[in-house]
Enzyme design. Structure first.
Site, PDB file in Angstrom:
ATOM      1  N   HIS A 118       0.876  -1.184   0.000  1.00 17.24           N
ATOM      2  CA  HIS A 118       0.000   0.000   0.000  1.00 17.24           C
ATOM      3  C   HIS A 118       0.914   1.236   0.000  1.00 17.24           C
ATOM      4  O   HIS A 118       0.991   1.976   0.987  1.00 17.24           O
ATOM      5  CB  HIS A 118      -0.923  -0.021   1.219  1.00 17.24           C
ATOM      6  CG  HIS A 118      -2.125   0.860   1.090  1.00 17.24           C
ATOM      7  ND1 HIS A 118      -2.321   1.723   0.027  1.00 17.24           N
ATOM      8  CD2 HIS A 118      -3.218   1.021   1.895  1.00 17.24           C
ATOM      9  CE1 HIS A 118      -3.458   2.359   0.183  1.00 17.24           C
ATOM     10  NE2 HIS A 118      -4.027   1.956   1.307  1.00 17.24           N
TER      11      HIS A 118
ATOM     12  N   ASP B  88      -3.614  -1.601  12.268  1.00 14.43           N
ATOM     13  CA  ASP B  88      -4.577  -1.737  11.163  1.00 14.43           C
ATOM     14  C   ASP B  88      -5.536  -2.864  11.544  1.00 14.43           C
ATOM     15  O   ASP B  88      -5.282  -3.617  12.501  1.00 14.43           O
ATOM     16  CB  ASP B  88      -3.813  -2.060   9.861  1.00 14.43           C
ATOM     17  CG  ASP B  88      -4.704  -1.993   8.627  1.00 14.43           C
ATOM     18  OD1 ASP B  88      -5.857  -1.531   8.737  1.00 14.43           O
ATOM     19  OD2 ASP B  88      -4.249  -2.427   7.547  1.00 14.43           O
TER      20      ASP B  88
ATOM     21  N   CYS C 164      -4.277   3.437   9.484  1.00 10.18           N
ATOM     22  CA  CYS C 164      -4.553   3.803   8.090  1.00 10.18           C
ATOM     23  C   CYS C 164      -6.045   3.988   7.839  1.00 10.18           C
ATOM     24  O   CYS C 164      -6.419   4.634   6.870  1.00 10.18           O
ATOM     25  CB  CYS C 164      -3.948   2.779   7.142  1.00 10.18           C
ATOM     26  SG  CYS C 164      -4.554   1.121   7.403  1.00 10.18           S
TER      27      CYS C 164
ATOM     28  N   ARG D 292      -3.042  11.836   3.017  1.00  7.81           N
ATOM     29  CA  ARG D 292      -3.191  11.057   1.796  1.00  7.81           C
ATOM     30  C   ARG D 292      -3.342  12.005   0.603  1.00  7.81           C
ATOM     31  O   ARG D 292      -2.776  11.794  -0.454  1.00  7.81           O
ATOM     32  CB  ARG D 292      -4.431  10.124   1.876  1.00  7.81           C
ATOM     33  CG  ARG D 292      -4.372   9.044   2.940  1.00  7.81           C
ATOM     34  CD  ARG D 292      -3.344   7.986   2.622  1.00  7.81           C
ATOM     35  NE  ARG D 292      -3.512   7.403   1.305  1.00  7.81           N
ATOM     36  CZ  ARG D 292      -4.344   6.374   1.023  1.00  7.81           C
ATOM     37  NH1 ARG D 292      -5.030   5.795   1.991  1.00  7.81           N
ATOM     38  NH2 ARG D 292      -4.427   5.894  -0.199  1.00  7.81           N
TER      39      ARG D 292
HETATM   40  N1   CP Z   1      -6.442   3.579   4.189  1.00 12.18           N
HETATM   41  C1   CP Z   1      -7.107   3.357   3.054  1.00 12.18           C
HETATM   42  O1   CP Z   1      -6.545   2.924   2.038  1.00 12.18           O
HETATM   43  O2   CP Z   1      -8.437   3.678   3.130  1.00 12.18           O
HETATM   44  P1   CP Z   1      -9.524   3.235   2.054  1.00 12.18           P
HETATM   45  O3   CP Z   1      -9.566   1.719   2.059  1.00 12.18           O
HETATM   46  O4   CP Z   1     -10.814   3.839   2.534  1.00 12.18           O
HETATM   47  O5   CP Z   1      -9.117   3.756   0.721  1.00 12.18           O
END
Ligand code: CP
Length: 311
Positions: A135, A231, A271, A299
């Site tokens: 990610h 997470d 996240c 973000r």
């Molecule tokens: N943290 C994140 O990627 O959030 P979403 O799944 O809402 O895009």
């Protein structure tokens, strides 16, 4: 970071994994993101006429909205396509249609292979917006948030990820170590990061004099941390072995007692989305140490910087 026009080809100018950004590019991106955050209007026409295709196989709030707003706020636009990638037609055909119409492809996929195939066949940059293994966009916002708290020089600062050692942990390991951070990942036995990611992170950590430690002891992991990160225990579409996973992960809940083991000035990161009462608690999420919404805001700024650098 320019794309090569020969097809198929080795992709450059994509963000398939965290390591597609060199360390110098990573520093430049974080500096640019901070500049954009400080003066967003200065970048209001920076992507005039540019367009993004957003291919999402999985749900999203933050990633979708921040990419769409990033494009719109810099004068570009985006189009969103939800659903399986590569089912109605081959991934390589999708890539070679889309690159005739748009300037960048943003893809959230189940498999990392899908991102790689899109990047291998597209003449425009492809951005990994979360795959099973990485990610990278999240990691950029994470380190931007930590920098804003502790300064741009993160050498010797410790970030501890507590929970499941999968995509978010992998990207944090590959990004924060290169900034010189001490990265610790504390997981229950059997949930450690992939072996090849650990090897890779140890290797790239040397670029920035960072380090990586893997532990099965959450208290040991959090002790001395400047940032504690967690997470969800159940990633999207993987609601299997629920009672077993709950039992395995419950000692790894980031609650007030665990946060108390970190440094007094430690911040809490997540996240998001969060499952309150599982991986963390209301008290921690709402505490003065929590930076979860700053992290979510970042973000937007980090992805604006990424788009500017790729386009
Ligand atoms: N943290 C994140 O990627 O959030 P979403 O799944 O809402 O895009």
């Amino acid at each position: 970071m320019n794309k090569n026009t020969a097809l198929p080809r080795v992709a450059v100018g994509d963000l398939r994994t965290d390591l597609d950004l060199t360390r110098d590019e990573l520093f430049a991106l974080l500096d640019l993101a901070a500049a954009i955050k400080a003066n967003p209007r200065d970048f209001g026409r920076a992507l005039d006429g540019k367009s993004a295709a957003m291919l999402f196989e999985k749900p999203s709030l933050r990633t979708r909205v921040t990419f769409e707003m990033a494009m719109a706020q810099m004068g570009g636009h985006s189009t969103f396509v939800a659903g399986p990638i590569g089912e109605r037609e081959p991934v390589r055909d999708m890539a070679r249609n889309l690159d005739r119409w748009v300037d960048v492809i943003v893809a959230r996929t189940y498999s990392q292979r899908t991102v790689e195939e899109l990047a291998n066949y597209s003449r425009v940059p492809v951005i990994n917006a979360l795959s099973k293994d990485y990610h990278p966009c999240q990691a950029l916002a994470d380190v931007l948030t930590i920098r804003q708290e502790f300064g741009n020089d993160l050498r010797g600062k410790k970030v501890t990820f507590v929970g499941d050692g999968f995509n978010v942990a992998h990207s944090l390991m590959l990004t924060a170590t290169r900034l010189g951070m001490e990265v610790c990942v504390a997981t229950p036995p059997g949930y450690e990061p992939k072996r090849e990611m650990i090897v890779l992170a140890h290797t790239v950590a040397q670029e920035g004099s960072g380090s990586l430690k893997i532990t099965n002891d959450p208290v040991e992991g959090v002790t001395g941390a400047h940032a504690v990160y967690t997470d969800v225990w159940f990633s999207m579409g993987e609601q299997t072995d629920v009672p077993q996973r709950l039992a395995d992960f419950s000692p790894f809940q980031v609650n007030e007692a665990l946060m108390a083991k970190a440094r007094p000035e430690a911040i809490f990161l997540h996240c998001l989305p969060a499952k309150r009462g599982e991986e963390t608690t209301d008290a921690v999420m709402e505490s003065p140490q929590s930076r979860i919404f700053e992290e979510a805001e970042n973000r937007l700024h980090a992805q604006k910087a990424l788009l500017l650098m790729l386009l």
